[in-house]
Write a protein that holds these residues in place. Sequence first.
Motif, PDB file in Angstrom:
ATOM      1  N   VAL B  14      -0.268  -5.111  -5.556  1.00  0.00           N
ATOM      2  CA  VAL B  14      -0.137  -4.029  -4.516  1.00  0.00           C
ATOM      3  C   VAL B  14      -0.383  -2.886  -4.945  1.00  0.00           C
ATOM      4  O   VAL B  14      -0.112  -1.206  -4.573  1.00  0.00           O
ATOM      5  N   ASP B  15      -0.520  -2.476  -7.025  1.00  0.00           N
ATOM      6  CA  ASP B  15       0.107  -1.080  -6.962  1.00  0.00           C
ATOM      7  C   ASP B  15      -1.670  -0.687  -7.609  1.00  0.00           C
ATOM      8  O   ASP B  15      -1.651   0.651  -7.568  1.00  0.00           O
ATOM      9  N   ALA B  16      -2.384  -1.842  -7.361  1.00  0.00           N
ATOM     10  CA  ALA B  16      -4.193  -1.413  -7.834  1.00  0.00           C
ATOM     11  C   ALA B  16      -4.851  -1.035  -6.605  1.00  0.00           C
ATOM     12  O   ALA B  16      -5.765  -0.517  -7.354  1.00  0.00           O
ATOM     13  N   ILE B  17      -4.683  -1.936  -5.586  1.00  0.00           N
ATOM     14  CA  ILE B  17      -5.723  -2.150  -4.362  1.00  0.00           C
ATOM     15  C   ILE B  17      -6.100  -1.094  -3.947  1.00  0.00           C
ATOM     16  O   ILE B  17      -7.050  -0.589  -3.674  1.00  0.00           O
ATOM     17  N   ALA B  18      -5.085  -0.412  -3.459  1.00  0.00           N
ATOM     18  CA  ALA B  18      -5.324   1.290  -2.943  1.00  0.00           C
ATOM     19  C   ALA B  18      -6.467   2.456  -4.021  1.00  0.00           C
ATOM     20  O   ALA B  18      -7.375   3.045  -3.577  1.00  0.00           O
ATOM     21  N   PRO B  19      -5.993   2.327  -5.402  1.00  0.00           N
ATOM     22  CA  PRO B  19      -6.460   3.460  -5.825  1.00  0.00           C
ATOM     23  C   PRO B  19      -7.949   3.121  -6.018  1.00  0.00           C
ATOM     24  O   PRO B  19      -9.064   3.762  -5.859  1.00  0.00           O
ATOM     25  N   THR B  20      -8.150   1.601  -6.176  1.00  0.00           N
ATOM     26  CA  THR B  20      -9.756   0.307  -6.359  1.00  0.00           C
ATOM     27  C   THR B  20     -10.669   1.219  -5.366  1.00  0.00           C
ATOM     28  O   THR B  20     -11.823   1.178  -5.642  1.00  0.00           O
ATOM     29  N   VAL B  21      -9.567   0.676  -3.818  1.00  0.00           N
ATOM     30  CA  VAL B  21     -10.472   1.213  -1.632  1.00  0.00           C
ATOM     31  C   VAL B  21     -11.308   1.909  -2.750  1.00  0.00           C
ATOM     32  O   VAL B  21     -12.254   2.775  -1.825  1.00  0.00           O
ATOM     33  N   ALA B  22     -10.122   3.444  -2.680  1.00  0.00           N
ATOM     34  CA  ALA B  22     -10.328   3.973  -2.987  1.00  0.00           C
ATOM     35  C   ALA B  22     -12.015   4.858  -3.887  1.00  0.00           C
ATOM     36  O   ALA B  22     -12.531   5.997  -3.400  1.00  0.00           O
ATOM     37  N   ALA B  23     -11.476   4.056  -4.476  1.00  0.00           N
ATOM     38  CA  ALA B  23     -12.601   4.771  -6.311  1.00  0.00           C
ATOM     39  C   ALA B  23     -13.840   4.482  -5.771  1.00  0.00           C
ATOM     40  O   ALA B  23     -15.019   5.031  -5.389  1.00  0.00           O
ATOM     41  N   ASP B  37      -7.071 -10.869   0.471  1.00  0.00           N
ATOM     42  CA  ASP B  37      -6.049 -10.595   0.142  1.00  0.00           C
ATOM     43  C   ASP B  37      -5.964 -12.687   0.206  1.00  0.00           C
ATOM     44  O   ASP B  37      -6.002 -13.098   0.934  1.00  0.00           O
ATOM     45  N   ASP B  38      -6.133 -12.427  -1.525  1.00  0.00           N
ATOM     46  CA  ASP B  38      -5.692 -14.490  -1.811  1.00  0.00           C
ATOM     47  C   ASP B  38      -4.630 -14.510  -1.586  1.00  0.00           C
ATOM     48  O   ASP B  38      -3.810 -15.737  -2.134  1.00  0.00           O
ATOM     49  N   ALA B  45      -2.478  -6.817   1.124  1.00  0.00           N
ATOM     50  CA  ALA B  45      -3.019  -6.354   2.519  1.00  0.00           C
ATOM     51  C   ALA B  45      -3.164  -4.900   3.933  1.00  0.00           C
ATOM     52  O   ALA B  45      -3.358  -4.936   3.899  1.00  0.00           O
ATOM     53  N   GLU B  46      -1.262  -4.605   3.190  1.00  0.00           N
ATOM     54  CA  GLU B  46      -1.235  -3.782   3.925  1.00  0.00           C
ATOM     55  C   GLU B  46      -1.702  -2.537   3.307  1.00  0.00           C
ATOM     56  O   GLU B  46      -2.175  -2.073   4.364  1.00  0.00           O
ATOM     57  N   ARG B  47      -1.478  -2.342   1.909  1.00  0.00           N
ATOM     58  CA  ARG B  47      -1.976  -1.479   0.898  1.00  0.00           C
ATOM     59  C   ARG B  47      -3.326  -1.102   1.156  1.00  0.00           C
ATOM     60  O   ARG B  47      -4.062  -0.065   1.993  1.00  0.00           O
ATOM     61  N   GLY B  88     -10.589  -6.235  -7.801  1.00  0.00           N
ATOM     62  CA  GLY B  88      -9.383  -5.380  -7.543  1.00  0.00           C
ATOM     63  C   GLY B  88      -8.115  -4.973  -8.406  1.00  0.00           C
ATOM     64  O   GLY B  88      -7.239  -4.633  -8.108  1.00  0.00           O
ATOM     65  N   ASP B  89      -8.381  -5.467 -10.001  1.00  0.00           N
ATOM     66  CA  ASP B  89      -7.457  -4.377 -10.627  1.00  0.00           C
ATOM     67  C   ASP B  89      -8.414  -2.921 -11.106  1.00  0.00           C
ATOM     68  O   ASP B  89      -7.326  -3.125 -12.621  1.00  0.00           O
ATOM     69  N   GLY B  90      -8.854  -2.782 -11.130  1.00  0.00           N
ATOM     70  CA  GLY B  90      -9.763  -1.845 -11.462  1.00  0.00           C
ATOM     71  C   GLY B  90     -10.017  -1.907 -13.093  1.00  0.00           C
ATOM     72  O   GLY B  90     -10.577  -0.695 -13.289  1.00  0.00           O
ATOM     73  N   GLN B  91     -10.279  -3.183 -12.857  1.00  0.00           N
ATOM     74  CA  GLN B  91     -11.384  -3.227 -14.648  1.00  0.00           C
ATOM     75  C   GLN B  91     -12.952  -2.689 -14.193  1.00  0.00           C
ATOM     76  O   GLN B  91     -13.853  -2.662 -15.153  1.00  0.00           O
TER      77      GLN B  91
END
Lengths: 158, 251
Positions: B14-23, B37-38, B45-47, B88-91
């Motif tokens: 939930v915390d990492a997904i939006a920054p990842t998609v934005a990046a 969203d597994d 999913a909402e984020r 999705g975790d920004g790695q």
Amino acid sequence: MTKVTLQRGLAIAVTFALLLLVFELVRRKRLSERYAILWLVAATTLFVLAAWKGLLTTLSNDVGISYPPSALFAVAIGLIAMILLHFSLVVSRLSDQNKILAQRLALLQQRADAGDAGALERRSNARAGDPGEDPGDGRGSREPDSKLLAAEELSSRR
Amino acid sequence: MRRNLAIVPAFNEVDAIAPTVAAIHEAAPDFDVLVIDDGSVDATAERASATGATVLRMPFNLGIGGAMQGGYMYALENDYDVAVQVDGDGQHDPRHIHDLLTRLHSDAELNMVTGSRFLDADGEGYRSSTARRIGIRVFASVVSLITRQRVTDPTSGFRMTNRRGIELFARDYPHDYPEVEAILLMHAYRLRSCEIPVRMRPRQTGESAISSSQSVYYMVKVLLAVFVGLFRRRPTVEPPVHASSTTEPAL
């Protein structure tokens, strides 16, 4: 015929009870015939070996087992191992099919949601007096394709 | 229509997904983003939807293999030519997406490009813990031996495939811990893959999907899959689509 020992009596009773139980479960449709067959074969084999003393004795003598009930155990363990392996196969197949269903569901859900959004957009466009072009991206035309694909998948992905 | 897809598997991110998609949107605006969203129990999913990404919601947790395969099925159905996996975790740094794309397009024979942590000459960037590095080395040797080419980072999930790779993975993808097996699957179908150096970052939030007790299962499961795979018949290459080569020889 020799007299029935307590031990043999027990073996006969238990295996016969197993047979009855399997039969009853099938009769009540709790156990499907498909899986009952394995259990019926196992229960019948064990019942015959328990009831027919000569057969068990001959068999155990032939393979060098001095204590006939051990032979009964050996046969029982073999049958149970086969049934368990069969169930592992069934579980593997089911989880694979389950996965495919989940994937298909997610894809359809996404498409349905996108369709809903598209329909809403169209409706508001129409209300705004703009007949507008179809915001859908021609996905409808691909649908037969993906249906075919799904059927192919279910049959080929084993 | 855009033909590139970034597939982002996410489970309770939930915390990492939006920054990842934005990046990804920022670094690779020519890629559509599909978040898988597994079966998250949080608002992943909402984020993800809020960022404008397409979201594929699995009805329950399928594991990374099943989730990724769902992504490839989506890519196949929607006629994408290129798909890249980005965790999705920004790695995975989305700035490398175009490095992968350039390499993939540089060679028409190439079907998959993987970003490797261990090719970076400077030796910088995140390279996982020591214990995991040993495991990765083991897999790397085994995979290199089987595919007869140098593979340095077989567990990297930062990889890009072309249409043939999408078709293959939509049809057949390993269940859990799929990365190592996916390379061998490519090899089995005589598709070509290679690596380019990338830098990875430690994950930003949450915990790794693989705990230490699972690592043992990971090793055993993958090695078993690799070993059994050796005894599988290599599938024959599908005949080319050209009509001329499919004509039957005259009697």
